[in-house]
Scaffold this motif. Structure first.
Motif, PDB file in Angstrom:
ATOM      1  N   ASP A  13       0.848  -1.190   0.000  1.00 48.35           N
ATOM      2  CA  ASP A  13       0.000   0.000   0.000  1.00 48.35           C
ATOM      3  C   ASP A  13       0.885   1.242   0.000  1.00 48.35           C
ATOM      4  O   ASP A  13       1.601   1.511   0.964  1.00 48.35           O
ATOM      5  N   HIS A  16       0.395   3.692   2.832  1.00 52.24           N
ATOM      6  CA  HIS A  16       1.043   3.264   4.072  1.00 52.24           C
ATOM      7  C   HIS A  16       2.532   3.536   3.995  1.00 52.24           C
ATOM      8  O   HIS A  16       3.143   4.032   4.938  1.00 52.24           O
ATOM      9  N   LEU A  19       3.260   7.141   4.510  1.00 54.10           N
ATOM     10  CA  LEU A  19       3.070   7.544   5.906  1.00 54.10           C
ATOM     11  C   LEU A  19       4.210   7.025   6.777  1.00 54.10           C
ATOM     12  O   LEU A  19       4.715   7.726   7.653  1.00 54.10           O
ATOM     13  N   THR A  97      -1.586  -4.929   9.537  1.00 52.79           N
ATOM     14  CA  THR A  97      -2.889  -4.672  10.149  1.00 52.79           C
ATOM     15  C   THR A  97      -3.388  -5.879  10.949  1.00 52.79           C
ATOM     16  O   THR A  97      -4.289  -5.758  11.760  1.00 52.79           O
ATOM     17  N   TYR A 122      -4.580   7.636  13.732  1.00 52.17           N
ATOM     18  CA  TYR A 122      -3.341   8.127  13.139  1.00 52.17           C
ATOM     19  C   TYR A 122      -2.342   8.584  14.191  1.00 52.17           C
ATOM     20  O   TYR A 122      -1.138   8.372  14.027  1.00 52.17           O
TER      21      TYR A 122
ATOM     22  N   SER B 260      -6.903  -1.711   5.919  1.00 55.44           N
ATOM     23  CA  SER B 260      -5.732  -1.151   5.262  1.00 55.44           C
ATOM     24  C   SER B 260      -6.012   0.235   4.664  1.00 55.44           C
ATOM     25  O   SER B 260      -5.306   1.194   4.987  1.00 55.44           O
ATOM     26  N   PRO B 261      -7.011   0.349   3.807  1.00 55.64           N
ATOM     27  CA  PRO B 261      -7.304   1.696   3.283  1.00 55.64           C
ATOM     28  C   PRO B 261      -7.706   2.661   4.382  1.00 55.64           C
ATOM     29  O   PRO B 261      -7.443   3.867   4.276  1.00 55.64           O
ATOM     30  N   LEU B 262      -8.300   2.127   5.434  1.00 52.12           N
ATOM     31  CA  LEU B 262      -8.733   2.994   6.516  1.00 52.12           C
ATOM     32  C   LEU B 262      -7.532   3.672   7.173  1.00 52.12           C
ATOM     33  O   LEU B 262      -7.599   4.843   7.565  1.00 52.12           O
ATOM     34  N   VAL B 263      -6.453   2.910   7.274  1.00 47.07           N
ATOM     35  CA  VAL B 263      -5.234   3.485   7.846  1.00 47.07           C
ATOM     36  C   VAL B 263      -4.782   4.677   6.998  1.00 47.07           C
ATOM     37  O   VAL B 263      -4.420   5.732   7.519  1.00 47.07           O
ATOM     38  N   ASN B 264      -4.869   4.482   5.682  1.00 48.07           N
ATOM     39  CA  ASN B 264      -4.482   5.575   4.781  1.00 48.07           C
ATOM     40  C   ASN B 264      -5.377   6.781   4.939  1.00 48.07           C
ATOM     41  O   ASN B 264      -4.906   7.917   5.036  1.00 48.07           O
ATOM     42  N   MET B 266      -7.231   7.676   7.362  1.00 48.74           N
ATOM     43  CA  MET B 266      -7.000   8.330   8.644  1.00 48.74           C
ATOM     44  C   MET B 266      -5.682   9.092   8.630  1.00 48.74           C
ATOM     45  O   MET B 266      -5.602  10.252   9.045  1.00 48.74           O
ATOM     46  N   GLY B 267      -4.666   8.411   8.112  1.00 48.42           N
ATOM     47  CA  GLY B 267      -3.324   9.004   8.102  1.00 48.42           C
ATOM     48  C   GLY B 267      -3.304  10.285   7.296  1.00 48.42           C
ATOM     49  O   GLY B 267      -2.845  11.333   7.770  1.00 48.42           O
ATOM     50  N   PHE B 268      -3.841  10.204   6.081  1.00 54.68           N
ATOM     51  CA  PHE B 268      -3.755  11.390   5.233  1.00 54.68           C
ATOM     52  C   PHE B 268      -4.725  12.470   5.666  1.00 54.68           C
ATOM     53  O   PHE B 268      -4.481  13.642   5.434  1.00 54.68           O
ATOM     54  N   SER B 270      -5.152  13.172   8.754  1.00 57.81           N
ATOM     55  CA  SER B 270      -4.355  13.862   9.768  1.00 57.81           C
ATOM     56  C   SER B 270      -3.298  14.747   9.118  1.00 57.81           C
ATOM     57  O   SER B 270      -3.033  15.865   9.565  1.00 57.81           O
ATOM     58  N   GLU B 271      -2.735  14.216   8.019  1.00 63.24           N
ATOM     59  CA  GLU B 271      -1.763  15.025   7.289  1.00 63.24           C
ATOM     60  C   GLU B 271      -2.427  16.291   6.760  1.00 63.24           C
ATOM     61  O   GLU B 271      -1.873  17.388   6.840  1.00 63.24           O
TER      62      GLU B 271
END
Lengths: 146, 509
Positions: A13, A16, A19, A97, A122, B260-264, B266-268, B270-271
């Motif tokens: 990904d 990911h 990040l 994950t 995050y 997995s996409p959820l992490v992205n 959320m991450g972005f 926050s970015e």
């Protein structure tokens, strides 16, 4: 971290990957980060053309591994790395994950050094990666050759 | 075999039985009648014989009287006279008897009427001659005898007797024939009837054998279908198990891949939030530079809190609001995914049946929720409960979920009363958890067991997973659960679990 150590990041990904890289950099780690988005490409790099891993003899590596890869399973990569005579001392950090306890146990049994579950939150995620970066900056990595 | 054929066969059996009964009755009646007739016939025959006998007696006595007369006439000895008297004394009753016997036959009566005067005449002659002889008038007596009148009379009597005998012989033949016929008829009726009965019995045996054969066939069919059914059930069970495993795997993989996409995201997000800070800081700085507000010097050091004006401020707030919505949605989605993961993990856990002291288990749960109970001013009452063999962890989850719910959805301002009751019935333990809480509208009774669905006022935190999870667990433990409730009237959840659950029965379905 002594300079020659390069970080192999195997993460399909790209988000990911971005990040992770960003947060590692924020923690002040400036080592090379070599990203791979597929297991096959990563294996080709790690084991070289002859498939023995001889290419990396003497170089210090650290592997960041995601388990859910589209082409090969991260578990297989971990297994092959830990079975290879040149690569088996390379620290492997599983960053994924999956928080299934069976899976975690399996990874440690196969020789994984650190297992980290990616938090969705995050703040926690960034924190975890930064701490990982701090960890990288103090960890001693042996050269891959024996 | 259908019902119609069965009814037909039953009717056939009844008809057969009735026919048999009828034939037997007819035979019995016929036999009785014929036996009676035969007896009558033989009585007639007997009477005929007796008539002939009496006739002979009469003739014999007459002859005896005659010879006594002759003897007396010849010798005048009183012995002969005594003989004569004796013959006379026997002749009279014999005659009476004879006329009695033949009184029903007009032919014979006529004959005997003709004969009677002849007898009288003859006897009169005997007496006359004997009287003459006694008074020494031998010549007169001899004259009477010589006249031969007596012989003619005698001959006439013999003739009549012969005719009577002939008549009786005829009657005898007739009656014998009749008797023979009656007997032959009786014998043949008995024979035919017996034949009928034998035939009917044969038919009955045939029918019984046929129906028993049909029953055997049906039995075999039933056994076959039973076996088939078992095989089918096994097959279906295996299919279900496979489907269930498939669903579990699917849910597991989906929830993982969704993460997995959820992490992205959320991450972005926050970015983006950080970028927003930078952007608005710059906008603030630019707008300040443009308007050249005198306060610049004062604010120049304050980089953390940029002062925004009018439209810019509105923009910033909208931006923040959008980001907040995104973040809260991600948080919710993450909780749902975690819940699914936990459910699938539960579904994959192997259950282990152990003997459980149910009361102790529930007391343990009540202790852990004591704080909430005190807060809600609720009292939890545990009555006598049956002990069961089941999976301890699953049972703990079931009861703690239900007790949690009961505490969570009490009526505000009303002290809670929660009770746990239990009883057993036919190898099952039935548990009831009742409360006096807000209750559930009957139209929502099905809905509350669905995943991610909730009912009533949404004023309490929750994902809508508890009851779905509880029901899944109860089913895996081979039980059922139901709810009885009215809005504002409290609820009662009923759980039925097998008392002796074993893991290899009904697992994973």
């Amino acid at each position: 971290m002594s300079n020659p150590v390069s970080i192999i990041m195997i993460e399909d990904d790209e988000g990911h990957a971005r990040l992770i890289e960003r947060n590692i950099r924020r923690s002040g780690v400036n080592n090379d980060i070599i990203p791979f988005t597929s297991g096959t490409a990563a294996l080709n790099y790690l084991f070289g053309k002859d498939g023995t891993g001889l290419d990396h003899k003497g170089s210090a590596l650290l592997i960041l591994l995601d388990l859910n890869l589209p082409d090969t399973s991260g578990i297989d990569i971990l297994k092959r790395v830990k079975e290879n005579q040149y690569l088996k001392t390379t620290p492997v950090v599983v960053l994924t994950t999956t928080d299934d306890s069976q899976e975690i146990k399996r990874c440690y049994e196969l020789g994984c050094n650190v297992y980290i579950t990616k938090p969705v939150n995050y703040e926690s995620f960034a924190n975890a990666i930064r701490q990982l970066g701090l960890f990288f900056s103090v960890i001693q990595v042996p050269p891959a050759a024996t | 075999m259908n019902a119609d054929a069965q009814r037909k066969r039953a009717v056939g059996h009844i008809l057969l039985f009735a026919a048999g009964l009828l034939v037997l009755t007819a035979i019995s009646a016929g036999s009785v009648h014929l036996v009676n007739k035969a007896r009558e016939d033989s009585r007639s025959v007997q009477r005929t014989l007796e008539v002939e006998n009496q006739l002979s007696v009469v003739q014999l006595q007459l002859r005896r009287a005659e010879s006594a007369q002759r003897g007396y006439l010849a010798t005048l000895r009183p012995d002969f006279r005594r003989d004569f008297e004796q013959a006379m004394s026997e002749l009279t009753p014999a005659l009476t008897r004879l006329s009695q016997l033949i009184s029903d036959n007009p032919v014979q009566r006529q004959l005997i009427n003709e004969m009677m005067p002849l007898y009288d005449q003859r006897i009169e002659e005997f007496r006359t001659t004997m009287e003459l002889a006694r008074s020494q008038r031998m010549n007169d007596a001899a004259k009477i005898v010589r006249e031969g009148i007596g012989r003619d009379t005698m001959k006439h009597i013999d003739d009549l007797a012969g005719r009577m005998r002939a008549e009786e012989d005829r009657l005898f033949t007739e009656r014998t024939t009749n008797a023979d016929r009656s007997q032959a008829l009786a014998a043949s009726i008995t024979g035919i009837g017996s034949g009928f009965v034998v035939v009917l019995a044969g038919i009955a045996i045939f029918l019984v054998r046929r129906s028993s054969r049909a029953r055997d066939v049906a039995d075999a069919k039933l056994r076959d279908s039973h076996l088939n059914l078992e095989a089918t059930i096994d097959e279906r069970t295996a299919d279900l198990r496979e489907a269930n495993d498939e669903i579990q795997r699917f849910a597991y993989i989906v929830s993982h891949d969704l993460r997995s996409p959820l992490v992205n995201i959320m991450g972005f997000t926050s970015e983006l939030e950080e970028l927003r800070g930078d952007i608005f800081k710059r906008i603030a700085a630019l707008s300040r530079a443009q308007s050249a507000v005198p306060a610049t010097a004062e604010n120049a050091t304050d980089t953390a809190e940029p002062e925004l004006q009018g439209a810019d401020k509105q923009l910033s707030e909208d931006f923040s609001e959008a980001l907040e919505f995104i973040k809260s949605s991600i948080g919710k989605m993450d909780r749902l995914i975690s819940a699914i993961l936990n459910l699938t993990r539960e579904g994959r856990r192997e259950f282990e049946p152990v003997a459980i002291d149910t009361k102790e288990l529930i007391e343990g749960i009540v202790t852990t929720v004591a704080h909430q109970a005190a807060e809600a001013q609720a009292e939890i009452r545990i009555e006598a409960l049956p002990n069961i063999v089941s999976d301890r962890l699953a049972l703990e989850q079931i009861f703690s979920n239900l007790i949690d719910n009961a505490l969570k959805y009490l009526k505000t301002g009303v002290p809670g009363e929660i009770s746990v009751r239990g009883r057993t019935k036919l190898g099952f333990a039935i548990f009831e958890i009742s409360d006096n809480g807000r209750g559930i509208d009957p139209k929502d009774h099905q809905r509350i067991f669905d995943l991610f669905r909730r009912a009533g006022t949404q004023d309490k935190p929750g994902q809508g997973i508890g009851l779905a999870h509880v029901r899944a667990l109860v089913r895996r433990l081979g039980g059922t659960m139901s709810v009885a409730s009215e809005l504002h009237q409290g609820s009662t959840f009923t759980i039925t679990l097998p008392i002796n659950w074993s893991a290899n029965r009904n697992t994973r379905i």
